[in-house]
Design an enzyme around this catalytic site. Structure first.
Site, short mmCIF file in Angstrom:
data_model
loop_
_atom_site.label_atom_id
_atom_site.label_comp_id
_atom_site.label_asym_id
_atom_site.label_seq_id
_atom_site.Cartn_x
_atom_site.Cartn_y
_atom_site.Cartn_z
N THR A 29 0.82 -1.22 0.00
CA THR A 29 0.00 0.00 0.00
C THR A 29 0.85 1.27 0.00
OG1 THR A 29 -0.05 -0.22 2.39
CG2 THR A 29 -1.99 -1.01 1.19
N GLY A 30 2.17 1.13 0.12
CA GLY A 30 3.04 2.30 0.20
C GLY A 30 3.33 2.90 -1.16
N ALA A 31 4.08 4.03 -1.14
CA ALA A 31 4.39 4.73 -2.39
C ALA A 31 5.14 3.80 -3.35
CB ALA A 31 5.22 5.97 -2.09
N ARG A 57 -3.59 -2.15 9.53
CA ARG A 57 -4.40 -0.98 9.14
C ARG A 57 -4.99 -1.15 7.74
NH1 ARG A 57 0.21 1.16 11.51
NH2 ARG A 57 1.33 1.15 9.53
N CYS A 146 17.93 5.24 -3.49
CA CYS A 146 17.48 5.83 -4.75
C CYS A 146 18.53 6.72 -5.42
CB CYS A 146 16.19 6.60 -4.52
SG CYS A 146 16.20 7.55 -2.98
N GLN A 173 16.20 16.20 -3.70
CA GLN A 173 15.41 14.97 -3.55
C GLN A 173 13.94 15.24 -3.28
OE1 GLN A 173 19.15 12.94 -1.39
NE2 GLN A 173 17.34 11.65 -1.38
N LYS A 231 24.74 6.77 3.22
CA LYS A 231 24.30 5.66 2.35
C LYS A 231 24.76 5.89 0.92
CE LYS A 231 19.88 4.81 4.61
NZ LYS A 231 18.43 5.01 4.45
N HIS A 260 14.13 12.62 -8.31
CA HIS A 260 15.32 13.20 -7.67
C HIS A 260 16.25 13.78 -8.74
CE1 HIS A 260 14.18 11.42 -3.98
NE2 HIS A 260 15.14 10.54 -3.80
P1 A2P Z 1 0.20 0.42 5.68
O1 A2P Z 1 -0.29 1.19 4.52
O2 A2P Z 1 -0.76 -0.65 6.09
O3 A2P Z 1 0.69 1.27 6.82
P2 A2P Z 1 5.45 4.32 2.62
O4 A2P Z 1 6.92 4.07 2.37
O5 A2P Z 1 4.78 4.92 1.45
O6 A2P Z 1 5.23 5.06 3.89
O7 A2P Z 1 4.81 2.85 2.79
C1 A2P Z 1 5.16 1.97 3.81
C2 A2P Z 1 4.56 0.60 3.56
O8 A2P Z 1 4.97 -0.26 4.62
C3 A2P Z 1 3.03 0.59 3.57
O9 A2P Z 1 2.55 -0.38 2.66
C4 A2P Z 1 2.73 0.18 4.99
O10 A2P Z 1 1.47 -0.44 5.17
C5 A2P Z 1 3.81 -0.84 5.21
N1 A2P Z 1 4.00 -1.08 6.64
C6 A2P Z 1 4.29 -0.18 7.60
N2 A2P Z 1 4.33 -0.78 8.83
C7 A2P Z 1 4.06 -2.08 8.62
C8 A2P Z 1 3.93 -3.23 9.47
N3 A2P Z 1 4.11 -3.15 10.79
N4 A2P Z 1 3.63 -4.41 8.89
C9 A2P Z 1 3.42 -4.52 7.56
N5 A2P Z 1 3.52 -3.47 6.70
C10 A2P Z 1 3.84 -2.28 7.22
#
Ligand code: A2P
Length: 354
Positions: A29-31, A57, A146, A173, A231, A260
């Protein structure tokens, strides 16, 4: 003969165990996670099954893939059963906690976090630059920082022809490097600014609209370098195979959504003309020249965003080095693509059984 057979067997065992792997995305679900999904779909990655994992979540949400909606599941120790390839992009803590479980389940892990990037048995790979490093791994492959990924696509063709002896990099960045929430903060704070309203930053440490600031990674109090800069130094050296290369770097966060930029000065062991450098870069994989002095048109984030290619231009002699051994460049790449998801998927493609 025996050596040859052994080599073949071990090389094969380091590839994916099936031509149509079952794939898991951790942090879907993240970026970066969302871009991973799109890269897999756009590049017709031959997956047999896709499992989307995130925090509790997000459990129950769905994400679109190839015309279907796929449910997001909560990540757990048992998430990797039957998985052949696990793409991790949920931060270092999650990678440290779960990568071993994925490897134990038989998967190859391509990890977008910094958790394993400097481990000796974990290759740190940009396929156009050091794809051969994939021949030897113990189940985990690291996707680089990156800036290091984008910079080395432009530096490797030069370094192969004329060894680089010194680098100086200044970065510009984007928000995406700090995740989806930081991109949202840039949008919201810019809208608030234009409405004349105050905005309290939640994700980044300083006001982001119409502002820029030193990268938000933790500052090393003694050296004055932040974690991002350290890094970039370590990973650029490792990817280029130049352990002792002197690298100076300043990383700045600018109010751009997802690409970037970096101003790079490279000093070689002999004089290199801008024409020679331009020729080497024009033919290199993963790069596109945008170097039109007449039109004053050079790489821009607005053009690099959404593109697989890294843009390179402003190729000129560095007037700060009268010896003629230094070349200045400006490089811009999509942080979410070559700086993260695309590079990870290219690594996965190189692991496919052919
Ligand atoms: P979630 O959307 O459920 O919080 P970004 O880099 O864009 O912030 O995205 C971080 C990603 O890592 C998201 O998909 C987030 O899910 C996931 N994430 C963060 N904490 C956890 C966790 N404890 N277990 C599984 N996935 C996680």
């Amino acid at each position: 003969m025996l050596t040859k057979l052994d080599d073949t067997a071990s090389t094969l065992s380091r590839r994916l165990r099936t031509p149509t792997p079952a794939v898991a995305i951790v942090g879907a679900t993240g970026a970066v996670g969302v871009e991973l999904l799109q890269c897999l779909e756009r590049r017709n990655f031959p997956l047999s099954r896709l499992r989307l994992l995130a925090s509790a979540r997000s459990a129950g949400r769905t994400l679109p893939f190839a015309g279907r909606e796929i449910a997001v599941e909560e990540l757990g120790e048992a998430s990797f059963e039957g998985i052949d390839l696990a793409l991790f992009s949920a931060g270092s803590g999650i990678s440290r906690q779960y990568a071993d479980a994925a490897v134990r389940a038989g998967a190859i892990v391509v990890d977008n976090s910094s958790a394993f990037r400097m481990h000796a048995d974990v290759p740190l790979v940009v396929p156009e630059v050091n794809g051969a490093a994939l021949a030897s791994h113990s189940g985990i492959i690291a996707n680089p920082n990156c800036v290091a990924a984008i910079a080395t696509v432009a530096l490797a063709p030069l370094h192969r022809a004329h060894p680089i002896r010194r680098l100086n990099i200044a970065t510009y960045q984007s928000a995406s490097g700090a995740g989806a929430a930081a991109m949202e903060e840039l949008r919201e704070s810019t809208a608030a600014y234009l409405r004349g309203e105050s905005y309290r930053p939640r994700i980044l440490p300083h006001p982001y609209a119409f502002n820029f600031f030193s990268h938000n990674a933790e500052m090393d109090q003694e050296s004055g370098y932040n974690g991002e800069e350290l890094k970039v130094i370590a990973e650029t050296r490792r990817i280029l195979g130049a352990d002792e290369l002197p690298v100076g770097v300043t990383c700045i966060r600018v109010p751009v959504l997802r690409a970037h930029g970096m101003a790079i000065t490279a000093t070689f062991d002999e004089a290199v003309t801008p024409e020679k450098a331009r020729g080497l870069l024009a033919d290199a994989p993963g790069l596109k020249l945008v170097d039109d002095r007449g039109a004053n048109r050079f790489p821009m984030p607005s053009e690099a965003s959404g593109q697989d290619d890294v843009l390179v231009g402003r190729i000129r002699k560095d007037l700060g080095d009268p010896s003629g051994r230094s070349i200045a460049l400006f490089v811009v790449g999509d942080q979410l693509l070559k700086g993260a998801a695309l590079n990870a998927v290219q690594i996965a493609e190189a692991l496919l059984v052919r």
